[in-house]
Design an enzyme around this catalytic site. Structure first.
Site, PDB file in Angstrom:
ATOM      1  N   ASP A 123     -14.861 -23.634  28.882  1.00  0.00           N
ATOM      2  CA  ASP A 123     -15.786 -22.653  28.312  1.00  0.00           C
ATOM      3  C   ASP A 123     -16.245 -23.114  26.945  1.00  0.00           C
ATOM      4  OD1 ASP A 123     -15.810 -20.009  30.019  1.00  0.00           O
ATOM      5  OD2 ASP A 123     -13.715 -20.682  30.000  1.00  0.00           O
ATOM      6  N   HIS A 163     -20.304 -14.572  26.516  1.00  0.00           N
ATOM      7  CA  HIS A 163     -19.546 -13.324  26.579  1.00  0.00           C
ATOM      8  C   HIS A 163     -18.277 -13.449  25.750  1.00  0.00           C
ATOM      9  CE1 HIS A 163     -17.903 -16.038  29.615  1.00  0.00           C
ATOM     10  NE2 HIS A 163     -16.758 -15.361  29.564  1.00  0.00           N
ATOM     11  N   ASP A 171      -7.577 -12.924  31.277  1.00  0.00           N
ATOM     12  CA  ASP A 171      -7.860 -13.249  29.879  1.00  0.00           C
ATOM     13  C   ASP A 171      -6.561 -13.242  29.076  1.00  0.00           C
ATOM     14  OD1 ASP A 171     -10.504 -13.482  30.439  1.00  0.00           O
ATOM     15  OD2 ASP A 171     -11.137 -11.622  29.477  1.00  0.00           O
ATOM     16  N   GLU A 255     -20.455 -14.103  34.490  1.00  0.00           N
ATOM     17  CA  GLU A 255     -21.028 -13.792  35.801  1.00  0.00           C
ATOM     18  C   GLU A 255     -22.304 -12.973  35.677  1.00  0.00           C
ATOM     19  OE1 GLU A 255     -16.669 -13.554  38.039  1.00  0.00           O
ATOM     20  OE2 GLU A 255     -17.550 -11.762  37.140  1.00  0.00           O
ATOM     21  N   LYS A 367     -22.875 -18.142  38.138  1.00  0.00           N
ATOM     22  CA  LYS A 367     -21.706 -17.547  38.772  1.00  0.00           C
ATOM     23  C   LYS A 367     -21.981 -16.107  39.205  1.00  0.00           C
ATOM     24  CE  LYS A 367     -16.721 -17.018  37.908  1.00  0.00           C
ATOM     25  NZ  LYS A 367     -15.657 -17.208  36.880  1.00  0.00           N
ATOM     26  N   HIS A 372     -15.041  -7.549  46.267  1.00  0.00           N
ATOM     27  CA  HIS A 372     -14.720  -7.380  47.677  1.00  0.00           C
ATOM     28  C   HIS A 372     -14.170  -6.010  48.028  1.00  0.00           C
ATOM     29  CE1 HIS A 372     -10.417  -7.735  46.694  1.00  0.00           C
ATOM     30  NE2 HIS A 372     -10.813  -8.626  45.801  1.00  0.00           N
ATOM     31  N   THR A 414     -16.813 -16.600  43.588  1.00  0.00           N
ATOM     32  CA  THR A 414     -15.362 -16.463  43.428  1.00  0.00           C
ATOM     33  C   THR A 414     -14.714 -15.876  44.690  1.00  0.00           C
ATOM     34  OG1 THR A 414     -15.562 -14.253  42.468  1.00  0.00           O
ATOM     35  CG2 THR A 414     -15.643 -16.119  40.954  1.00  0.00           C
ATOM     36  N   GLU A 452     -14.764 -20.861  43.478  1.00  0.00           N
ATOM     37  CA  GLU A 452     -13.619 -20.740  42.582  1.00  0.00           C
ATOM     38  C   GLU A 452     -12.637 -19.764  43.214  1.00  0.00           C
ATOM     39  OE1 GLU A 452     -14.769 -19.358  38.741  1.00  0.00           O
ATOM     40  OE2 GLU A 452     -16.122 -21.044  38.334  1.00  0.00           O
ATOM     41  N   ASN A 453     -11.375 -19.848  42.810  1.00  0.00           N
ATOM     42  CA  ASN A 453     -10.444 -18.779  43.146  1.00  0.00           C
ATOM     43  C   ASN A 453     -10.550 -17.716  42.062  1.00  0.00           C
ATOM     44  OD1 ASN A 453      -9.305 -21.077  41.704  1.00  0.00           O
ATOM     45  ND2 ASN A 453      -7.383 -19.944  41.614  1.00  0.00           N
ATOM     46  N   ALA A 454     -10.539 -16.462  42.460  1.00  0.00           N
ATOM     47  CA  ALA A 454     -10.736 -15.364  41.508  1.00  0.00           C
ATOM     48  C   ALA A 454      -9.497 -15.111  40.665  1.00  0.00           C
ATOM     49  CB  ALA A 454     -11.123 -14.087  42.252  1.00  0.00           C
ATOM     50  N   LEU A 455      -8.326 -15.348  41.238  1.00  0.00           N
ATOM     51  CA  LEU A 455      -7.062 -15.055  40.573  1.00  0.00           C
ATOM     52  C   LEU A 455      -6.193 -16.302  40.541  1.00  0.00           C
ATOM     53  CD1 LEU A 455      -6.380 -11.705  42.449  1.00  0.00           C
ATOM     54  CD2 LEU A 455      -7.352 -11.952  40.160  1.00  0.00           C
ATOM     55  N   ARG A 485      -5.941 -22.012  37.236  1.00  0.00           N
ATOM     56  CA  ARG A 485      -6.365 -22.802  36.123  1.00  0.00           C
ATOM     57  C   ARG A 485      -5.245 -23.705  35.689  1.00  0.00           C
ATOM     58  NH1 ARG A 485      -9.453 -20.941  32.195  1.00  0.00           N
ATOM     59  NH2 ARG A 485      -9.733 -18.872  33.105  1.00  0.00           N
TER      60      ARG A 485
END
Length: 544
Positions: A123, A163, A171, A255, A367, A372, A414, A452-455, A485
């Site tokens: 980032d 952002h 975060d 996003e 992004k 879901h 994601t 990407e994976n969301a979590l 990550r």
């Protein structure tokens, strides 16, 4: 104003993974240029950025042809290589603008190179780079990282992060917007998104003032453009060779969406429907103008009065329930306006990004959030409050894909790691159905789809789901995948072995996947049920 940063950066201890075999390969990857046929048209203040009727009919005709006639595959599973990138820690750059723990970072990058990973993502925080004042940029920490990646032969994806960091899932540190921007917000609180209760959200500047000179004489779009132009000037020699992708931030978490489900201070909890974010004075003025243009002045007084609160379910509200007002003439008017404003916002930022980075050799990406929950209901309430006009009767992702196609932008999506069976039944989730819909939209718009994976998950079950999602015989697989990550847990022996096997399998078109089908990650998940293989029972996972 005092800015605090809680360090969360974790790196590899090379001794811990000594003896773990890693594949010794790195390949070249290239992507075919596509020419999207989708175009956006502006009709009125309410219908901006909506696809024309003719284009929608063209899309539907194409979809019918595809069903009647098998399309020739663009590639086969056995030959498609999906490059894997790894996200770096959120606090890779310190509040002082320096590279955080450079020796540890160097060792970690060396290990990632040995795993076969294509590169890393970082980032580029607006709140760090331009914090000393308007047009005063400090790229030095990023310059050190870019050189380090080049030395290790790693590619770099850079996110233009307009952002704040803090207050959302995953975060681990706090990086606010630049102090001089926060000063303007304190003078004019309507510069940020606002909900019906008047709660202000400082994550991102409201799109309602995109074209107004509210930031020390510049519009937000001008500020974002100047920032991206400064990055190009500073790193021009690396664009296209080391820096291979620029992801343009367009909202909270980078996003393209409204901040409809903020976790800060317990405002929202999964699987709440969220709330509309259209109550700052600029958004209200736009809604009023749209209502007047439609000859319905009373529709411009504010958002839906019966749309409920953040943590309610669709059936608890008059607007989102099965036969609610979301499907009335008023509901359609409001949702077209609300989602249309988001599309125009993305179009403006990406137009700027395209003009700045065109010819550099670096890809542009945008992004889209994987919302879901409540996907299996008629109204898709959580998507609607976030700005995606996607319902049982309407495709909300095709207009987004066509807008991205207009600027030759990769759609980054994601929740690629999630399975329907992992979700609580009461939330009516379907991440797999959502991914299928987005894949279809990307294919129809003829743009590349990355994932990407969301979590944060490190288990073989999540990797296996990504592998299944990334491949396609019909040409709509993933062009790249970015793993969330890099931290200390990633380098634990079992997790590291899973990553190495995953990268190898992705490089081989999904073949030779021998990953365990269990979730051993013990990570913070928004899911509450993990379905064991060949078991009818589900195990509850508590949200920490």
């Amino acid at each position: 104003m005092t800015l605090t940063l809680q360090s969360s950066i974790s790196f590899i201890n090379l001794k811990e993974i000594k003896g773990v075999k890693t594949p010794d390969f790195l390949g070249m990857v290239s992507f075919a240029q596509t020419k999207p046929f989708c175009r956006l048209v502006a009709k009125s203040s309410m219908q901006e950025a909506q696809l024309s009727h003719e284009r929608i009919m063209e899309v539907r005709k194409n979809e019918k042809r595809e069903k009647l006639h098998e399309l020739t595959p663009n590639h086969s599973n056995s030959s498609t290589r999906v490059p894997v990138f790894v996200m770096l820690p959120l606090d890779t750059i310190t509040m002082g603008g320096n590279l955080n723990r450079p020796r540890a970072m160097n060792a970690s990058l060396m290990a990632l190179k040995s795993s076969g990973a294509e590169g890393v993502m970082v980032d580029a925080w607006w709140g760090l780079v331009e914090k000393d004042g308007p047009l005063k940029y400090n790229w030095e920490g990023y310059a050190e990282l870019v050189k380090m990646c080049q030395e290790h032969g790693l590619k770099l994806q850079v996110v233009m992060s307009f952002h704040q960091c803090g207050g959302n899932v995953g975060d681990s540190c706090s990086i606010p917007l630049p102090p001089w921007v926060l000063e303007e917000i304190s003078k004019n609180p309507d510069l940020v998104y606002t909900d019906r209760s008047g709660r202000r959200n400082p994550e991102y500047i409201s799109l309602g003032c995109d074209m107004l000179p509210v930031l020390k004489g510049r519009t937000p779009i001008q500020v974002y453009s100047d920032y991206m132009r400064s990055f190009r000037e500073r790193f021009n020699d690396y664009l296209g060779n080391v820096i291979v992708e620029i992801q343009v931030g367009m909202g909270p978490c980078g996003e393209l969406r409204y901040p409809a489900y903020p976790e800060s201070n317990g405002t929202w909890r999964f699987p709440g429907i969220g709330e509309f974010q259209c109550y700052d004075k600029y958004m209200r003025a736009s809604l009023t103008a749209a209502a007047m243009a439609a000859g319905k002045d009373d529709w411009g007084q504010g958002g839906p009065h019966d749309s409920g609160q953040y943590n309610q379910f669709p059936e608890d509200t008059g607007f989102f329930r099965r036969d609610g007002t979301w499907n009335s003439e008023y509901g359609q008017f409001f949702l077209e306006w609300y989602s249309g404003k988001l599309l125009v916002h993305g179009d403006r930022i990406l137009a700027a990004g395209e003009s700045i980075y065109q010819g550099t050799g670096a890809k542009l990406s945008g992004k889209v959030a994987g919302i879901h929950w409540h996907y299996n209901t008629r109204s898709h309430a959580a998507e609607l409050t976030s700005g995606y006009y996607n319902t049982r009767h309407r495709d909300g992702y095709l207009p987004i894909a066509c807008m991205l196609a207009k600027h030759h932008v990769v759609l980054n999506f994601t929740c690629m790691e999630m399975r329907d069976g992992e979700q609580p039944q009461s939330a009516n989730c379907s991440p797999e159905g959502l991914v299928r819909q987005v894949k279809t939209a990307a294919r129809t718009a003829e743009i590349e789809l990355a994932g990407e994976n969301a979590l944060e998950r490190y288990d073989g079950g999540a990797y296996s789901q990504v592998l299944a999602t990334s491949m396609s015989d019909s040409g709509n697989g993933l062009s790249a995948f970015t793993f969330l990550r890099m931290n200390k847990r990633l380098f634990e022996p079992e997790n590291w072995r899973n990553l190495v096997q995953f990268v190898k399998s992705m490089s081989e078109g999904g073949r030779n996947a021998s990953l365990p089908e269990c979730n051993s990650s013990r990570t913070d998940l928004l899911v509450r049920f993990i379905k064991k293989s060949h078991s009818k029972k589900a195990t509850e996972v508590a949200v920490v």
